[in-house]
Design a protein around this motif. Structure first.
Motif, PDB file in Angstrom:
ATOM      1  N   PHE A  42      43.827  39.173  33.636  1.00  0.00           N
ATOM      2  CA  PHE A  42      42.437  39.940  34.117  1.00  0.00           C
ATOM      3  C   PHE A  42      42.090  39.348  34.891  1.00  0.00           C
ATOM      4  O   PHE A  42      41.782  37.877  33.628  1.00  0.00           O
ATOM      5  CB  PHE A  42      41.653  41.211  33.537  1.00  0.00           C
ATOM      6  N   SER A  43      41.415  39.052  35.529  1.00  0.00           N
ATOM      7  CA  SER A  43      39.994  37.910  36.030  1.00  0.00           C
ATOM      8  C   SER A  43      39.639  38.967  37.298  1.00  0.00           C
ATOM      9  O   SER A  43      39.430  39.354  37.917  1.00  0.00           O
ATOM     10  CB  SER A  43      40.750  37.154  37.254  1.00  0.00           C
ATOM     11  N   GLY A  44      38.482  38.117  37.140  1.00  0.00           N
ATOM     12  CA  GLY A  44      37.760  38.636  38.352  1.00  0.00           C
ATOM     13  C   GLY A  44      38.094  38.579  40.370  1.00  0.00           C
ATOM     14  O   GLY A  44      37.323  39.524  40.998  1.00  0.00           O
ATOM     15  N   SER A  45      38.230  37.450  40.097  1.00  0.00           N
ATOM     16  CA  SER A  45      39.155  36.842  41.543  1.00  0.00           C
ATOM     17  C   SER A  45      40.183  37.645  42.234  1.00  0.00           C
ATOM     18  O   SER A  45      40.157  38.201  43.281  1.00  0.00           O
ATOM     19  CB  SER A  45      39.628  35.205  40.959  1.00  0.00           C
ATOM     20  N   GLN A  46      40.466  37.930  41.297  1.00  0.00           N
ATOM     21  CA  GLN A  46      41.313  39.430  41.088  1.00  0.00           C
ATOM     22  C   GLN A  46      41.175  40.889  42.447  1.00  0.00           C
ATOM     23  O   GLN A  46      42.178  41.502  42.904  1.00  0.00           O
ATOM     24  CB  GLN A  46      42.491  39.746  39.923  1.00  0.00           C
ATOM     25  N   ALA A  92      49.476  42.089  44.818  1.00  0.00           N
ATOM     26  CA  ALA A  92      48.671  41.165  44.333  1.00  0.00           C
ATOM     27  C   ALA A  92      47.292  41.171  45.495  1.00  0.00           C
ATOM     28  O   ALA A  92      48.227  40.375  46.876  1.00  0.00           O
ATOM     29  CB  ALA A  92      48.656  39.876  43.650  1.00  0.00           C
ATOM     30  N   GLY A  93      46.355  40.985  45.340  1.00  0.00           N
ATOM     31  CA  GLY A  93      45.523  40.644  46.964  1.00  0.00           C
ATOM     32  C   GLY A  93      45.063  41.934  47.656  1.00  0.00           C
ATOM     33  O   GLY A  93      44.583  41.859  48.832  1.00  0.00           O
ATOM     34  N   ILE A 141      45.683  47.268  37.041  1.00  0.00           N
ATOM     35  CA  ILE A 141      44.808  47.276  36.869  1.00  0.00           C
ATOM     36  C   ILE A 141      43.134  47.425  36.434  1.00  0.00           C
ATOM     37  O   ILE A 141      43.184  45.900  37.176  1.00  0.00           O
ATOM     38  CB  ILE A 141      45.011  48.083  34.785  1.00  0.00           C
ATOM     39  N   VAL A 142      42.461  47.911  36.808  1.00  0.00           N
ATOM     40  CA  VAL A 142      40.640  47.341  37.213  1.00  0.00           C
ATOM     41  C   VAL A 142      40.201  47.812  35.794  1.00  0.00           C
ATOM     42  O   VAL A 142      40.365  49.355  35.408  1.00  0.00           O
ATOM     43  CB  VAL A 142      40.901  47.910  38.340  1.00  0.00           C
ATOM     44  N   VAL A 152      28.573  51.833  37.965  1.00  0.00           N
ATOM     45  CA  VAL A 152      29.928  51.084  37.156  1.00  0.00           C
ATOM     46  C   VAL A 152      30.693  50.505  38.242  1.00  0.00           C
ATOM     47  O   VAL A 152      30.118  50.852  39.582  1.00  0.00           O
ATOM     48  CB  VAL A 152      30.078  52.587  37.062  1.00  0.00           C
ATOM     49  N   THR A 153      31.358  49.474  38.554  1.00  0.00           N
ATOM     50  CA  THR A 153      31.953  48.371  39.329  1.00  0.00           C
ATOM     51  C   THR A 153      33.100  48.282  38.738  1.00  0.00           C
ATOM     52  O   THR A 153      32.945  47.966  37.613  1.00  0.00           O
ATOM     53  CB  THR A 153      30.539  47.304  40.369  1.00  0.00           C
ATOM     54  N   PRO A 154      33.997  47.229  39.320  1.00  0.00           N
ATOM     55  CA  PRO A 154      35.324  46.902  38.848  1.00  0.00           C
ATOM     56  C   PRO A 154      34.773  45.562  38.713  1.00  0.00           C
ATOM     57  O   PRO A 154      34.221  44.805  39.583  1.00  0.00           O
ATOM     58  CB  PRO A 154      36.179  47.054  40.209  1.00  0.00           C
ATOM     59  N   GLU A 155      35.155  44.823  37.429  1.00  0.00           N
ATOM     60  CA  GLU A 155      34.854  43.292  37.019  1.00  0.00           C
ATOM     61  C   GLU A 155      36.163  42.830  37.301  1.00  0.00           C
ATOM     62  O   GLU A 155      35.980  42.002  37.738  1.00  0.00           O
ATOM     63  CB  GLU A 155      34.104  43.764  35.489  1.00  0.00           C
TER      64      GLU A 155
END
Length: 166
Positions: A42-46, A92-93, A141-142, A152-155
């Motif tokens: 997981f990362s925020g860049s995804q 992805a992306g 998965i988010v 609430v936001t996706p991180e």
């Protein structure tokens, strides 16, 4: 004497029919499903669009038939986990245009302010098409967080990738 021979034949015939019925049943049953394993980082860049965060995480998942079992850890999120969703149908992306979402994944936060915790759960009852998307690396998965008074936001996001040789 004939009656005694007939009584001996009946149990033998019954046993033979029983063995044949058992053999037919065993060949008609499908073989057990082979488990398939997956990983996600997981990362925020995804997240689409990307998010600036220090949050990261890893996850392992296994399917067995139409059951998906998930376990992972996240850390350094900007806020506590609020929701965890699995989406299928995008590489992805990309985001899913018409999302099929499982929100049945559970999570636990290490504290109510720090963004460290675990993700876990079992999802059952998906369709074969959905599991085919999973095996084709078309699910992600988010992790959603709640930071202060913000909505609430996706991180962070992690693409679920089939493990090599699985």
């Amino acid at each position: 004497m004939q009656a005694i021979q007939n009584r001996k034949r009946i149990p033998i015939l019954t046993q033979l029919l029983g063995v044949c019925a058992l053999a037919a049943t065993l060949t008609a049953c499908p073989p057990p499903a082979n488990p398939t394993t997956f990983d996600a980082s997981f990362s925020g860049s995804q997240v689409v669009p990307s998010v600036s965060t220090t949050g990261t995480g890893t996850l392992n998942a296994t399917t067995n038939g139409t059951t998906l079992t998930v376990a992972g850890d996240v850390s350094n999120l900007l806020g506590p986990i609020n929701n965890v969703n699995l989406y299928c149908g995008a590489s992805a992306g990309q985001n899913v245009a018409d999302p099929f979402s499982y929100s049945a994944l559970s999570f636990s936060n290490s504290s109510t302010t720090a963004g460290t915790g675990t993700i876990y759960g079992t999802i059952t009852g998906g369709t074969q098409a959905q599991f085919d998307l999973l095996k084709a690396n078309q699910c992600y998965i988010v992790i959603f967080t709640k930071i202060g008074t913000k909505p609430v936001t996706p991180e962070i996001r992690g693409q679920v990738i089939k493990r090599s040789g699985s």
